[in-house]
Scaffold this active site. Structure first.
Site, PDB file in Angstrom:
ATOM      1  N   SER A  12     -17.261  17.399   0.287  1.00 35.63           N
ATOM      2  CA  SER A  12     -16.611  17.542   1.591  1.00 35.63           C
ATOM      3  C   SER A  12     -17.552  18.084   2.655  1.00 35.63           C
ATOM      4  O   SER A  12     -18.346  18.993   2.436  1.00 35.63           O
ATOM      5  CB  SER A  12     -15.421  18.470   1.475  1.00 35.63           C
ATOM      6  OG  SER A  12     -14.980  18.810   2.762  1.00 35.63           O
TER       7      SER A  12
ATOM      8  N   ARG B 275     -21.000  12.873  11.752  1.00 32.45           N
ATOM      9  CA  ARG B 275     -21.462  12.215  10.533  1.00 32.45           C
ATOM     10  C   ARG B 275     -22.570  11.203  10.744  1.00 32.45           C
ATOM     11  O   ARG B 275     -23.548  11.189  10.015  1.00 32.45           O
ATOM     12  CB  ARG B 275     -20.286  11.493   9.889  1.00 32.45           C
ATOM     13  CG  ARG B 275     -19.304  12.457   9.376  1.00 32.45           C
ATOM     14  CD  ARG B 275     -18.123  11.781   8.780  1.00 32.45           C
ATOM     15  NE  ARG B 275     -17.294  12.833   8.213  1.00 32.45           N
ATOM     16  CZ  ARG B 275     -16.111  12.631   7.668  1.00 32.45           C
ATOM     17  NH1 ARG B 275     -15.613  11.430   7.614  1.00 32.45           N
ATOM     18  NH2 ARG B 275     -15.441  13.643   7.188  1.00 32.45           N
TER      19      ARG B 275
ATOM     20  N   GLY C 226       0.833  -1.201   0.000  1.00 26.29           N
ATOM     21  CA  GLY C 226       0.000   0.000   0.000  1.00 26.29           C
ATOM     22  C   GLY C 226       0.867   1.250   0.000  1.00 26.29           C
ATOM     23  O   GLY C 226       1.875   1.318   0.702  1.00 26.29           O
TER      24      GLY C 226
HETATM   25  C1  LIG Z   1     -13.774  10.903  -1.065  1.00 21.38           C
HETATM   26  C2  LIG Z   1     -13.087  10.788   0.250  1.00 21.38           C
HETATM   27  C3  LIG Z   1     -12.759  11.930   0.971  1.00 21.38           C
HETATM   28  C4  LIG Z   1     -12.100  11.834   2.192  1.00 21.38           C
HETATM   29  N1  LIG Z   1     -11.785  12.979   2.869  1.00 21.38           N
HETATM   30  C5  LIG Z   1     -11.110  12.893   4.036  1.00 21.38           C
HETATM   31  C6  LIG Z   1     -10.717  14.076   4.737  1.00 21.38           C
HETATM   32  O1  LIG Z   1     -10.981  15.193   4.312  1.00 21.38           O
HETATM   33  N2  LIG Z   1     -10.031  13.929   5.887  1.00 21.38           N
HETATM   34  C7  LIG Z   1      -9.707  12.715   6.394  1.00 21.38           C
HETATM   35  O2  LIG Z   1      -9.056  12.655   7.429  1.00 21.38           O
HETATM   36  N3  LIG Z   1     -10.056  11.586   5.747  1.00 21.38           N
HETATM   37  C8  LIG Z   1     -10.746  11.642   4.585  1.00 21.38           C
HETATM   38  N4  LIG Z   1     -11.108  10.488   3.943  1.00 21.38           N
HETATM   39  C9  LIG Z   1     -10.651   9.199   4.449  1.00 21.38           C
HETATM   40  C10 LIG Z   1      -9.195   8.985   4.076  1.00 21.38           C
HETATM   41  O3  LIG Z   1      -8.934   9.532   2.819  1.00 21.38           O
HETATM   42  C11 LIG Z   1      -8.791   7.519   4.024  1.00 21.38           C
HETATM   43  O4  LIG Z   1      -9.263   6.861   5.137  1.00 21.38           O
HETATM   44  C12 LIG Z   1      -7.282   7.382   4.009  1.00 21.38           C
HETATM   45  O5  LIG Z   1      -6.722   8.182   3.007  1.00 21.38           O
HETATM   46  C13 LIG Z   1      -6.859   5.944   3.818  1.00 21.38           C
HETATM   47  O6  LIG Z   1      -5.467   5.895   3.659  1.00 21.38           O
HETATM   48  P1  LIG Z   1      -4.710   4.524   3.644  1.00 21.38           P
HETATM   49  O7  LIG Z   1      -3.264   4.855   3.457  1.00 21.38           O
HETATM   50  O8  LIG Z   1      -5.067   3.728   4.819  1.00 21.38           O
HETATM   51  O9  LIG Z   1      -5.270   3.733   2.380  1.00 21.38           O
HETATM   52  P2  LIG Z   1      -5.399   4.103   0.826  1.00 21.38           P
HETATM   53  O10 LIG Z   1      -5.038   5.492   0.533  1.00 21.38           O
HETATM   54  O11 LIG Z   1      -6.717   3.607   0.400  1.00 21.38           O
HETATM   55  O12 LIG Z   1      -4.283   3.243   0.135  1.00 21.38           O
HETATM   56  C14 LIG Z   1      -4.370   1.874  -0.027  1.00 21.38           C
HETATM   57  C15 LIG Z   1      -3.151   1.408  -0.761  1.00 21.38           C
HETATM   58  O13 LIG Z   1      -3.092   0.004  -0.723  1.00 21.38           O
HETATM   59  C16 LIG Z   1      -2.892  -0.517  -2.006  1.00 21.38           C
HETATM   60  N5  LIG Z   1      -3.537  -1.820  -2.030  1.00 21.38           N
HETATM   61  C17 LIG Z   1      -4.790  -2.130  -1.663  1.00 21.38           C
HETATM   62  N6  LIG Z   1      -5.008  -3.455  -1.786  1.00 21.38           N
HETATM   63  C18 LIG Z   1      -3.839  -3.991  -2.228  1.00 21.38           C
HETATM   64  C19 LIG Z   1      -3.410  -5.313  -2.538  1.00 21.38           C
HETATM   65  N7  LIG Z   1      -4.219  -6.358  -2.418  1.00 21.38           N
HETATM   66  N8  LIG Z   1      -2.151  -5.471  -2.996  1.00 21.38           N
HETATM   67  C20 LIG Z   1      -1.310  -4.411  -3.135  1.00 21.38           C
HETATM   68  N9  LIG Z   1      -1.662  -3.157  -2.829  1.00 21.38           N
HETATM   69  C21 LIG Z   1      -2.907  -2.952  -2.386  1.00 21.38           C
HETATM   70  C22 LIG Z   1      -3.461   0.508  -2.947  1.00 21.38           C
HETATM   71  O14 LIG Z   1      -2.858   0.409  -4.207  1.00 21.38           O
HETATM   72  C23 LIG Z   1      -3.074   1.787  -2.229  1.00 21.38           C
HETATM   73  O15 LIG Z   1      -1.750   2.117  -2.552  1.00 21.38           O
HETATM   74  C24 LIG Z   1     -11.771  10.572   2.721  1.00 21.38           C
HETATM   75  C25 LIG Z   1     -12.109   9.440   2.005  1.00 21.38           C
HETATM   76  C26 LIG Z   1     -12.792   9.535   0.802  1.00 21.38           C
HETATM   77  C27 LIG Z   1     -13.223   8.288   0.119  1.00 21.38           C
END
Ligand SMILES: Cc1cc2nc3c(=O)[nH]c(=O)nc-3n(C[C@H](O)[C@H](O)[C@H](O)COP(=O)(O)OP(=O)(O)OC[C@H]3O[C@@H](n4cnc5c(N)ncnc54)[C@H](O)[C@@H]3O)c2cc1C
Ligand code: FES
Lengths: 264, 639
Positions: B286, B332, B42
């Site tokens: 947002s 929310r 990820g």
């Molecule tokens: C539209 C939207 C707006 C948001 N706005 C906000 C905000 O304003 N403030 C806030 O705090 N939060 C916000 N959130 C929530 C927040 O963006 C996410 O919870 C957070 O960015 C998740 O980050 P992460 O690094 O955990 O995962 P992600 O950014 O989802 O990254 C997952 C990674 O894992 C990789 N991956 C997944 N499965 C596999 C696999 N099987 N094999 C290899 N790689 C894999 C993907 O390629 C990616 O690189 C928002 C979410 C959304 C949907």
């Protein structure tokens, strides 16, 4: 109300089909009927793919993920326009209400030597990652930072840096340039970092390395026609290129002075 | 309960736990770090920040993602902002207040010690991101700007217009690419993790499919870190990007990692309503819009007049009415449920009746179009592009949509799962948000985990254990590879009649109807009957065209949907057995007379962590009891 205006339209699609980089490709024609004008362009292709799959045919491959214009995954040419006819809009944000019923749409992948075709409309843009890894950063290890407000940044500089940093790396600029140049992409990152006080320390080194990397990939030269900026879904400005050229010039001077003072 | 579920929370006062723990953690000598290979799956905020930081420290890191470039991870889409207890506004914020708000916001279903640490490191995140060149919004004096966000009564949210996630991710991505440049990090894009390799009880590697060539590859390491995001796409329609999936987490679950609180999902109140059957995803608007927009529906059911023709006296600004002190900024879960109640009363608006208005008329009058445009310009433009309507002139139509998953793989204080050597970060873990996440706190948590927690806790693991090295020729790798190959060929050979999406939609409808914004035992039982049937048909009537040995998006999606078809069932079990309402989990049977969530702290003040038993056996529910020593258990009230 948009939904009340929801119309159905018919389209003829001529889509570039190519199994892999090694095999030759060709245009294949598909007729689409009853497409909702409220659907997005990619949802329209989803609909086509659903039909192809149930027939047992290979669906059209295209890159996409966020479908809201920010991840930079999507992008192909529609009748010669990167991301289609609507300004400041990625193809995932483009909606079918932008088209008339009966339209003939030719869909082609980004054409650039530096972006080899993966399949159909999907290309490999890893050259962009290599440009960033050649200096598109500020060298600060986690844990080193001072309090964020110790370093005020004039609002106009911060805003300008943001405008440059807004690039999504989709490659429309390269695809729209007759030379397939990556100047807009590279300059946007150079400008973003050069505009901020944090980025000034490494600016000379940075611009040199990034431009060298850009040149070593198979991107073409810039002839400042500006097609890139017109096609950019995020309106990244041509002034970034001018700024990068200045950065390059002053860094060359800087390098020469440094070399002279070192007695080299 | 099971000895495995020891959260390993350090003793001592909550303020000192993290410092004490860091001091007592073992360290890996800088010269020895390069001998350790660490896999990070990820490249979202959590994964990219971890891979970059570990690379900087000198570890040999292998970084994997399904995207073509790490910069495209779903974190890029976050709009509103990131919290930090900087108290730059001098309005009463503090680490303790951020901690307090987050525990309360999570409806007392998170771990105090974790949340406190999150609040503590929040300030360093902002410092670090600014040092990286993240162009946060600034005031004219050149200092950082803040806004209040999602149910907070202080202004602690940092933002970069409506693109905060993009800018933070580009910051983390640039740090990651700097490590790629120095060869500390090896990048493996377009690789999907399809299995976890466990040898002698410890995580030792992963098996991935190269999405460009179809090759199955094994990778070995001393530890595996997963930051693979959330599972909102179990509902098919959600605000998540198309590739977001539970697959990595689910495959690790099947290898022994417990899955915690799967039913804790967040339904975001302000999303653009569904327009039709072909819709592929939902777009979030947002939450910051609620700072200046007012939410309303007509007072009379079935009022079909255009919004401009409905006079103020005939509008019900229901959030302001029901929650006078928080008004439009109610959290929310509360805001979403209230929207649903209005629609259920027949007072929904728009062609489908499945929406409420978010109106900017007054703020435009008060602030002027210019100011509103400066604050929300890009969001208004996005709305216009999707709906063809101009929000400066007509109120936006909004409806709640699946957005974030608080549940995820169970981890202890060190972010280690029930499998030693498997660490889980970001949205993929069951995290610090309890039963409801406050706005702007997911970005904070992802970056806290990656930049400031894992560098310490991973070191402790590596330094405290004697780590055997295994080659990828080891039987366990071969077994996992075979497992992946078998599943692939099984799916390819069905050659049935239905597309992957058709199954995904069917599952999504079922989940939304019975395990969505509100749940009840009858519905959940119905879903538990339906899902195995959908699964059965999936495995006998699926159609994947093309071949496995090439780019094949249908095959990729099929693997993900196969996992959702199992995980969705677990979500329903979890929702059924949690006989209380808390945060985003609203059980209709358990509510107060005025329709608020009614917790049962006697019976359910715990984390439910599920253990996979294999085959069609029902999973075992383990408990981690939660204790609240600082923020005392109380009924949340936003009135
Ligand atoms: C539209 C939207 C707006 C948001 N706005 C906000 C905000 O304003 N403030 C806030 O705090 N939060 C916000 N959130 C929530 C927040 O963006 C996410 O919870 C957070 O960015 C998740 O980050 P992460 O690094 O955990 O995962 P992600 O950014 O989802 O990254 C997952 C990674 O894992 C990789 N991956 C997944 N499965 C596999 C696999 N099987 N094999 C290899 N790689 C894999 C993907 O390629 C990616 O690189 C928002 C979410 C959304 C949907
Ligand atoms: S799919 Fe993300 S920008 Fe189009």
């Amino acid at each position: 109300m948009s939904d009340a205006n929801d119309k159905k339209i018919n389209l003829t699609l001529k889509i570039w089909r190519q199994k892999s980089a090694k095999e030759p490709g060709e245009f294949v024609t598909y007729e689409m009927s009853g497409v909702s004008t409220d659907a997005s362009f990619l949802e329209m292709i989803d609909q086509l793919n659903e039909k192809l799959i149930t027939k047992g045919d290979d669906p059209v491959v295209f890159d996409h993920d966020c479908r809201e214009g920010i991840c930079g995954s999507c992008g192909f040419m529609i009748n010669g326009n990167a991301h289609g006819p609507q300004k400041s809009t990625t193809v995932c944000q483009l909606h079918m209400r932008a088209f008339e019923s009966g339209a003939v749409l030719t869909l082609e992948p980004w054409r650039a030597k530096a972006f080899p075709i993966v399949k159909d409309l999907m290309v490999d843009r890893s050259a962009f990652d290599r440009i960033i890894s050649a200096g598109g950063y500020i060298s600060v290890d986690t844990g080193n930072a001072q309090d964020a407000n110790c370093l005020p940044v004039p609002k106009p500089d911060a805003d300008a840096a943001f405008e440059s940093a807004t690039c999504i790396g989709c490659g429309a600029c390269v695809a729209s340039c007759k030379n397939a140049s990556a100047m807009l992409f590279t300059s946007a990152k150079v400008s973003h970092l050069a505009l901020l006080p944090q980025g000034k320390v490494e600016r000379a080194e940075r611009v040199h390395r990034m431009v060298a990397q850009m040149d070593s990939e198979e991107f073409g030269a810039c002839s400042t026609t500006g097609a890139c900026s017109v096609a950019c879904p995020k309106d990244v400005s041509l002034t970034n290129i001018a700024k990068m050229n200045r950065e390059l010039l002053s860094s060359t001077l800087f390098k020469r002075e440094a070399a002279e003072s070192d007695g080299i | 309960m099971s000895a495995k579920l020891d959260a390993k929370i350090p003793s001592g006062p909550v303020e000192d736990k993290w410092d004490e723990h860091k001091f007592h953690s073992k360290l890996v000598n800088p010269a020895n770090r390069r001998k350790h290979t660490v896999i990070v799956v990820g490249t979202g905020l959590a994964g990219a920040s971890a891979a970059a930081s570990l690379g900087e420290m000198g570890y040999h890191v292998k970084s994997f993602c399904v995207h073509e470039s790490p910069r495209r991870a779903h974190s890029v889409a976050a709009q509103g902002g990131i919290n930090a207890a900087k108290n730059y506004k001098n309005d009463g914020d503090s680490v303790y207040r951020l901690f307090y708000d987050t525990v309360k916001g999570g409806d007392f279903r998170s771990r105090e010690a974790n949340v406190y640490r999150l609040a503590q490191v929040s300030t360093s995140i902002i410092d670090h991101c600014v040092a990286q060149g993240v162009p946060f919004a600034r005031e004219y004096g050149g200092l950082l700007s803040n806004r209040s966000f999602g149910g907070a009564q202080v202004s602690r949210t940092f933002y970069a217009r409506g693109q905060t996630g993009q800018q933070l991710l580009l910051g983390a991505y640039s740090a990651l690419m700097r490590q790629v440049d120095t060869k500390q990090v090896e990048l493996y894009p377009r690789r999907e993790m399809l299995d976890l390799v466990v040898i002698n009880g410890s995580a030792k590697g992963i098996v991935v499919r190269n999405l460009n060539t179809g090759e199955i590859e094994s990778h070995e390491a001393d530890a595996v870190l997963m930051a693979t995001g959330g599972y909102s796409n179990v509902f098919f329609l959600s605000t998540n990007a198309m590739a977001c999936a539970v697959t990595a987490a689910w495959r690790a679950h099947k290898r022994g990692a417990y899955f915690a609180n799967p039913c804790f999902t967040q339904i975001h109140p302000t999303c653009i309503p569904v327009h039709g059957e072909m819709q592929s995803k939902l777009t979030l608007m947002s939450e910051s819009l609620r700072n200046d927009g007012r939410v309303w529906v007509p007072k009379a059911a079935g009022d079909k007049r255009p919004p401009q023709q409905i006079p103020d006296a005939e509008r019900d600004y229901y959030l302001e009415r029901v929650y006078p002190s928080f008004g439009n900024l109610a959290p929310r879960d509360v805001a979403s449920r209230q929207a649903k109640f209005r629609v259920d009363e027949g007072r929904g608006v728009g062609p489908t009746g499945m929406a409420v208005y978010l109106d900017f008329r007054e703020s435009i009058q008060r602030l002027g179009v210019h100011k509103v445009k400066e604050r929300y310009g890009n969001l208004f433009q996005m709305y216009d592009k999707i709906t063809g309507e101009n929000p400066y002139e007509t109120p936006m139509r909004m409806y709640p949509a699946p957005h974030y998953t608080m549940g995820g793989l169970w981890v202890d204080y060190d972010l280690q799962s029930t499998i030693p050597g498997l660490f889980v970060m970001g949205e993929a873990n069951f995290s610090d948000h309890g039963a409801n996440r406050l706005g702007a706190s997911a970005l904070m948590q992802g970056l806290a985990d990656g930049y400031f927690v894992i560098p310490y806790t991973l070191g402790n693991y590596l330094a405290s254990n004697k780590l055997e090295k295994y080659a990828t020729t080891h039987d366990a790798f071969k077994e996992a590879e075979n497992n992946v190959r078998m599943q692939t060929s099984k799916m390819m050979s069905i050659r049935g009649a239905r597309s992957v999406d058709s199954f995904h939609k069917e599952l999504g409808h079922t989940m939304w109807e019975y395990c969505g914004m509100s749940r009840n035992a009858t519905g959940l039982k119905k879903a538990l009957e339906k899902i195995p049937k959908i699964r059965e048909e999936f495995w006998s009537n699926l159609r994947i065209p093309g071949e496995a040995g090439q780019v094949n998006p249908e095959l990729e999606k099929a693997g993900r949907v196969a996992d959702f078809l199992e995980q969705g069932e677990l979500m329903c079990w979890d929702a059924l057995e949690r006989e209380e309402s808390c945060g985003g989990h609203f059980r209709e049977e358990f509510q107060t007379p005025d329709n608020e969530a009614k917790r049962d702290d006697e019976k359910f003040c715990h984390v439910a962590a599920w253990e996979w038993l294999g085959g069609n056996k029902k999973e075992v529910r383990h408990k981690e009891e939660l204790t609240f020593e600082n923020v005392h258990l109380a009924t949340r009230s936003y009135k």
